[in-house]
Structures are given as structure tokens and as C-alpha cells.
Design a protein around this motif. Structure first.
Motif, PDB file in Angstrom:
ATOM      1  N   SER A  48      17.833 -47.065  42.149  1.00  0.00           N
ATOM      2  CA  SER A  48      19.173 -47.509  42.537  1.00  0.00           C
ATOM      3  C   SER A  48      20.037 -47.781  41.314  1.00  0.00           C
ATOM      4  O   SER A  48      21.234 -47.438  41.290  1.00  0.00           O
ATOM      5  CB  SER A  48      19.061 -48.758  43.409  1.00  0.00           C
ATOM      6  N   ILE A  49      19.417 -48.386  40.273  1.00  0.00           N
ATOM      7  CA  ILE A  49      20.174 -48.680  39.053  1.00  0.00           C
ATOM      8  C   ILE A  49      20.604 -47.386  38.376  1.00  0.00           C
ATOM      9  O   ILE A  49      21.757 -47.232  37.924  1.00  0.00           O
ATOM     10  CB  ILE A  49      19.333 -49.558  38.106  1.00  0.00           C
ATOM     11  N   LEU A  50      19.689 -46.407  38.285  1.00  0.00           N
ATOM     12  CA  LEU A  50      20.016 -45.124  37.659  1.00  0.00           C
ATOM     13  C   LEU A  50      21.096 -44.376  38.452  1.00  0.00           C
ATOM     14  O   LEU A  50      22.001 -43.746  37.874  1.00  0.00           O
ATOM     15  CB  LEU A  50      18.756 -44.265  37.530  1.00  0.00           C
ATOM     16  N   ASN A  51      21.026 -44.441  39.773  1.00  0.00           N
ATOM     17  CA  ASN A  51      22.064 -43.804  40.596  1.00  0.00           C
ATOM     18  C   ASN A  51      23.434 -44.443  40.347  1.00  0.00           C
ATOM     19  O   ASN A  51      24.469 -43.753  40.311  1.00  0.00           O
ATOM     20  CB  ASN A  51      21.701 -43.899  42.080  1.00  0.00           C
ATOM     21  N   SER A  52      23.432 -45.754  40.169  1.00  0.00           N
ATOM     22  CA  SER A  52      24.687 -46.449  39.898  1.00  0.00           C
ATOM     23  C   SER A  52      25.252 -46.027  38.539  1.00  0.00           C
ATOM     24  O   SER A  52      26.471 -45.804  38.399  1.00  0.00           O
ATOM     25  CB  SER A  52      24.455 -47.959  39.941  1.00  0.00           C
ATOM     26  N   ALA A  58      29.921 -40.191  36.286  1.00  0.00           N
ATOM     27  CA  ALA A  58      30.699 -39.156  36.987  1.00  0.00           C
ATOM     28  C   ALA A  58      32.161 -39.584  37.126  1.00  0.00           C
ATOM     29  O   ALA A  58      33.089 -38.767  36.948  1.00  0.00           O
ATOM     30  CB  ALA A  58      30.084 -38.890  38.359  1.00  0.00           C
ATOM     31  N   ARG A  59      32.415 -40.834  37.456  1.00  0.00           N
ATOM     32  CA  ARG A  59      33.780 -41.325  37.582  1.00  0.00           C
ATOM     33  C   ARG A  59      34.504 -41.276  36.244  1.00  0.00           C
ATOM     34  O   ARG A  59      35.679 -40.895  36.151  1.00  0.00           O
ATOM     35  CB  ARG A  59      33.770 -42.758  38.109  1.00  0.00           C
ATOM     36  N   SER A  60      33.787 -41.651  35.162  1.00  0.00           N
ATOM     37  CA  SER A  60      34.407 -41.617  33.838  1.00  0.00           C
ATOM     38  C   SER A  60      34.750 -40.191  33.435  1.00  0.00           C
ATOM     39  O   SER A  60      35.781 -39.925  32.794  1.00  0.00           O
ATOM     40  CB  SER A  60      33.475 -42.246  32.806  1.00  0.00           C
ATOM     41  N   ALA A  61      33.858 -39.223  33.792  1.00  0.00           N
ATOM     42  CA  ALA A  61      34.109 -37.815  33.452  1.00  0.00           C
ATOM     43  C   ALA A  61      35.341 -37.301  34.167  1.00  0.00           C
ATOM     44  O   ALA A  61      36.107 -36.482  33.620  1.00  0.00           O
ATOM     45  CB  ALA A  61      32.882 -36.977  33.795  1.00  0.00           C
ATOM     46  N   ILE A 129      17.738 -37.924  37.515  1.00  0.00           N
ATOM     47  CA  ILE A 129      18.676 -38.249  38.581  1.00  0.00           C
ATOM     48  C   ILE A 129      19.707 -37.110  38.636  1.00  0.00           C
ATOM     49  O   ILE A 129      20.380 -36.846  37.636  1.00  0.00           O
ATOM     50  CB  ILE A 129      19.388 -39.592  38.306  1.00  0.00           C
ATOM     51  N   PRO A 130      19.827 -36.414  39.750  1.00  0.00           N
ATOM     52  CA  PRO A 130      20.811 -35.307  39.825  1.00  0.00           C
ATOM     53  C   PRO A 130      22.246 -35.866  39.758  1.00  0.00           C
ATOM     54  O   PRO A 130      22.558 -36.875  40.391  1.00  0.00           O
ATOM     55  CB  PRO A 130      20.518 -34.655  41.172  1.00  0.00           C
ATOM     56  N   ILE A 131      23.081 -35.205  38.972  1.00  0.00           N
ATOM     57  CA  ILE A 131      24.464 -35.642  38.788  1.00  0.00           C
ATOM     58  C   ILE A 131      25.350 -34.412  38.586  1.00  0.00           C
ATOM     59  O   ILE A 131      24.923 -33.431  37.964  1.00  0.00           O
ATOM     60  CB  ILE A 131      24.574 -36.604  37.576  1.00  0.00           C
ATOM     61  N   LYS A 132      26.574 -34.455  39.093  1.00  0.00           N
ATOM     62  CA  LYS A 132      27.521 -33.336  38.956  1.00  0.00           C
ATOM     63  C   LYS A 132      28.727 -33.824  38.166  1.00  0.00           C
ATOM     64  O   LYS A 132      29.405 -34.770  38.574  1.00  0.00           O
ATOM     65  CB  LYS A 132      27.958 -32.831  40.330  1.00  0.00           C
TER      66      LYS A 132
END
Length: 449
Positions: A48-52, A58-61, A129-132
């Protein structure tokens, strides 16, 4: 019945053994699962921490499209925490160079459907952790530096099998000691009580116990045995008293009748024979009662001085030897304190000396040797000795040598039996042997305690 079986010593040891074995197996199986260096699934809270964190990146990008990704994933505490973005082609984006450890972790975990965690030295690595980001898919990994002492004790134990074995033995030691104490403590008490009984203390108290195992049964059996022995001894004392009275009364009447016969008919050959045999019978009864009393009356040992006990006996022997135109000599008596039965021991030495004076031609000698653990008395005479085939029998009650030593004297054959019994009660040894020239040698050795 079932409760009694469960209380048996065999069952206790058996159950304890298997419990200890299961405990050791459980420790050996459980410890490796605590090793953070083994790759395992990441717990839900950490996921959960890593997802956060991934969501924030992602928001910063999206907010800052012109800022490079390696800058966006660089945390304020960059020295203790690093993030890595891995493209689908395997390229790694990070503010610092990826170490061999993180590269190996990425290769091992990239196909995993769930995030993993693994420790390498003092770095804890997690992911993926998958991230786009900006329309491109990435895998996010994190590496956090741990304190130097983090799990160091567990790692040292797991890396050193002998240390693990030592710790297991150390942990099991109190349990082993408790079992040993549970078994040996009552046995030590019983052993001390048995030693007191061996020393002649029939009033020794067997410790009471509520145990229901074999040790408890042994203690109760020993208590019952002691009560039975005391009862039998009491009965024997009464029996001896009755025998003494019943034998001496007709013997006294017989001697009175002999005296009256002498007054009326004079000292005829038949009357003299009856008188002689009645005297021998009285001596035999006295010796028999003396033997029985020495077997029963020795209860509590006491400390006595050897010189004070034997010197009067030797002085009497010198006087009696002079009356028989013989000589008695002895070595210097050591000034030693011995624990035992002084009256019994003095009577034993005196019996041997008197016996030697009776059969010696001219000389009797007492030699004394004192060692660290025992003292030895050697009484020698220059008499006729004993036939070799009978020498082992002379300490038996009522045994009389076929030649002159007892036949001519009319002895009852109880003097040496009394002596042997007294020496045995002192845990000693008495041995008879013929001298190389002529005469008999009696060797007595007793421990110094």
C-alpha cells in the motif's frame, strides 16, 4: 490407573524427549523464514505504501512534464532511500547507478505477479509496482538502507550453524537441568538415607514423598522395609532375652545339682564330667548371646581414639602373657581418631590377641600399619597354625579346627566369628594365613573414615 501410568518416569522422560525434539525442529524450520535475505512476498501494508508513492510520482510527472523522471523519483533522503524505474526493454532510470544487487533483484522479481522483498547486506529492496508515466509503462522498485544493527544477530546465527547449535543447546539446558533435578534430587536423598542405614543407623528417616512415579514407589518401599526391619530387630531382642533366661535357668539348676552331688557323693569321675560340660555349655551360651548382640546392638557410629582404646588391651595382654610364661609385644599405636563402634572393635582385637596367646608357644606380636585410607593390624603367633584346607572356615560360627587349636581347648568356635562380624560392621576385612615358619597370622584392615 491412566493417571498412574502417565506419572511413570518412563512416560515423563519419553514425553520430555519428544517435546524437546519438536521444539528444536520447530526452531530450525522457523528461523530461515525470518531471514530477510530470502526473497518473499511483500506484506500488504508495504504494498500500500509503495502504491501511494507510485501514485504521487505519477501525479508529479503529469504536473511537471518537463522535469526528467530521474529527478522526480529522487527522494529528499536520497542517501538512505532510492527509487528505480524499469522500462519494458529493461532500461533502468534512477538518480544513482543501480548496483549489482538491485539489478539481480530486478531480474529475479520482474516476472512475479506480486511485489517481493529481499535484503542484501544493509539494503532492503522491494518491488515491482506497475506505474504509467507520461503514457509509458514502467516498473517501480525501491531500495532502503537499513541500520547497521538491523537483524544482525539473526543473520549471524543463520550464517553460523555451530552458533545455532550452541544457542539451541543453551536454550534447552534449563529444561534438561529441570528434568535431571526432578529425577536426581529424590534419588540423592534416598542414597544418603541408604548410606546411613549401611553405617548402622537403623533410625534413619526415609524422606516422605507424594510422587506417583517409580521414585515415589521406591521411597515408600524403603520406608516399609525400614519399619519391617525395626520390627524384626525388636522381636529378635525379645527372643534373645527369652532364650537367655530360659537357657540360664536350667543351667543354674544343673550346676546347683552338681554342687549338691559333690557334697553328698564326693567328686566322682561322672560328677566332674558333668561339671566340666555344664561350664562349657555356659561359655557356649555366653558366646552365642554375645555374637547375636554384636549383630544387633551396633546402631550409631561414634568417633574414638585408637591409642586410648587399644593401649589398655595391650597392657592386659602383656600381663596375661607373663602369667602363661609367654611374651606379647606390639608396635607403637597411632594417635588416630576412627569412626565406628569402639566396644565392638576393641572386643574384636582382644579376641584375636587372646586366641593367639592361647595357642602360641612363646611369642605373640601385634604390628600396626597406618595408610592414608586404611589401618592394618597384623597379629602373629608361633603356635601350631591351622591346616590349609580349613583356614577359610575358622571365621564361621561353631567351626572348630580338627587339630589342636580348638579341640584341646574345648572352645565353642565363636570367638573368631564374633571378631569377623565386628570387622564387617566397620566395613573392614579380616584374613587368616599360616606363617612360612610356623604359627598363625591374622590380618585386619579397616578404612579410616
Amino acid at each position: 490407573m491412566l493417571r498412574r501410568k502417565l506419572n511413570q518416569l518412563f512416560v515423563k522422560i519419553f514425553v520430555w524427549f519428544w517435546c524437546m525434539l519438536l521444539l528444536v525442529v520447530a526452531v530450525v524450520i522457523a528461523l530461515p523464514t525470518l531471514d530477510s535475505r530470502v526473497m518473499r512476498q511483500l506484506d500488504p501494508r508495504s504494498v500500500s505504501i509503495l502504491n501511494s508513492i507510485a501514485h504521487n510520482i505519477a501525479r508529479s510527472a503529469e504536473r511537471y512534464p518537463n522535469i526528467p523522471l530521474q529527478v522526480l523519483i529522487t527522494p529528499k533522503e536520497a542517501q538512505t532511500k532510492n527509487f528505480y524505474l524499469v522500462r519494458m526493454n529493461g532500461d533502468i532510470i534512477s538518480s544513482s547507478k543501480a548496483s549489482k544487487a538491485i539489478r539481480r533483484f530486478i531480474l529475479q522479481s520482474e516476472e512475479s505477479p506480486q511485489p517481493k522483498v529481499k535484503q542484501y547486506k544493509n539494503w532492503l529492496m522491494t518491488g515491482p509496482i506497475p506505474i504509467k508515466l507520461r503514457g509509458e509503462p514502467f516498473q517501480l522498485y525501491a531500495a532502503q538502507q537499513l541500520p547497521a544493527e538491523h537483524n544482525i544477530w539473526l543473520i549471524n546465527v543463520l550464517d553460523r550453524p555451530f552458533l545455532l547449535l550452541f544457542i539451541t543447546m543453551f536454550v534447552s539446558m534449563p529444561l534438561c537441568a529441570s528434568l535431571a533435578w526432578h529425577i536426581s534430587k529424590p534419588l540423592q536423598k534416598l542414597q544418603r538415607t541408604a548410606a546411613e542405614i549401611t553405617d548402622g543407623n537403623l533410625d534413619a528417616v526415609v524422606p516422605a514423598t507424594q510422587r506417583q512415579d517409580e521414585i515415589g514407589e521406591l521411597a515408600r518401599s524403603l520406608r516399609t522395609m525400614m519399619f519391617s526391619i525395626r520390627e524384626h530387630i525388636s522381636l529378635q531382642h525379645r527372643l534373645l532375652s527369652d532364650i537367655s533366661h530360659e537357657l540360664r535357668s536350667p543351667l543354674t539348676r544343673l550346676k546347683m545339682s552338681v554342687a549338691l552331688s559333690k557334697r553328698h557323693y564326693g567328686e566322682t569321675k561322672e560328677i566332674l564330667r558333668i561339671d566340666t560340660e555344664s561350664q562349657r555349655l555356659e561359655e557356649m551360651i555366653s558366646a552365642l548371646l554375645n555374637l547375636s548382640k554384636t549383630q544387633l546392638n551396633a546402631t550409631n557410629k561414634e568417633s574414638f581414639n585408637l591409642d586410648s582404646l587399644l593401649q589398655p588391651i595391650c597392657d592386659d595382654a602383656i600381663f596375661e602373657a607373663e602369667q602363661l610364661d609367654k611374651s606379647f609385644s606390639h608396635q607403637s599405636i597411632p594417635d588416630l581418631n576412627i569412626k565406628g563402634f569402639p566396644a565392638l572393635f576393641g572386643s574384636a582385637i582382644e579376641n584375636v590377641i587372646r586366641n593367639a596367646l592361647r595357642y602360641a608357644n612363646q611369642q605373640v606380636h601385634l604390628a600396626i600399619r597406618s595408610d592414608t585410607d586404611k589401618i592394618t593390624f597384623v597379629i602373629t603367633d608361633d603356635g601350631p597354625g591351622v591346616p590349609e584346607d580349613e583356614i577359610e572356615q575358622i571365621f564361621k560360627p561353631f567351626y572348630r579346627v580338627s587339630q589342636a587349636r580348638d579341640r584341646e581347648s574345648g572352645g565353642a568356635g565363636l570367638g573368631l566369628a564374633i571378631t569377623e562380624n565386628a570387622i564387617r560392621q566397620h566395613h573392614g576385612k579380616i584374613v587368616a594365613s599360616n606363617r612360612e615358619t610356623h604359627g598363625l597370622q591374622i590380618t585386619i584392615s579397616i578404612p579410616i573414615s
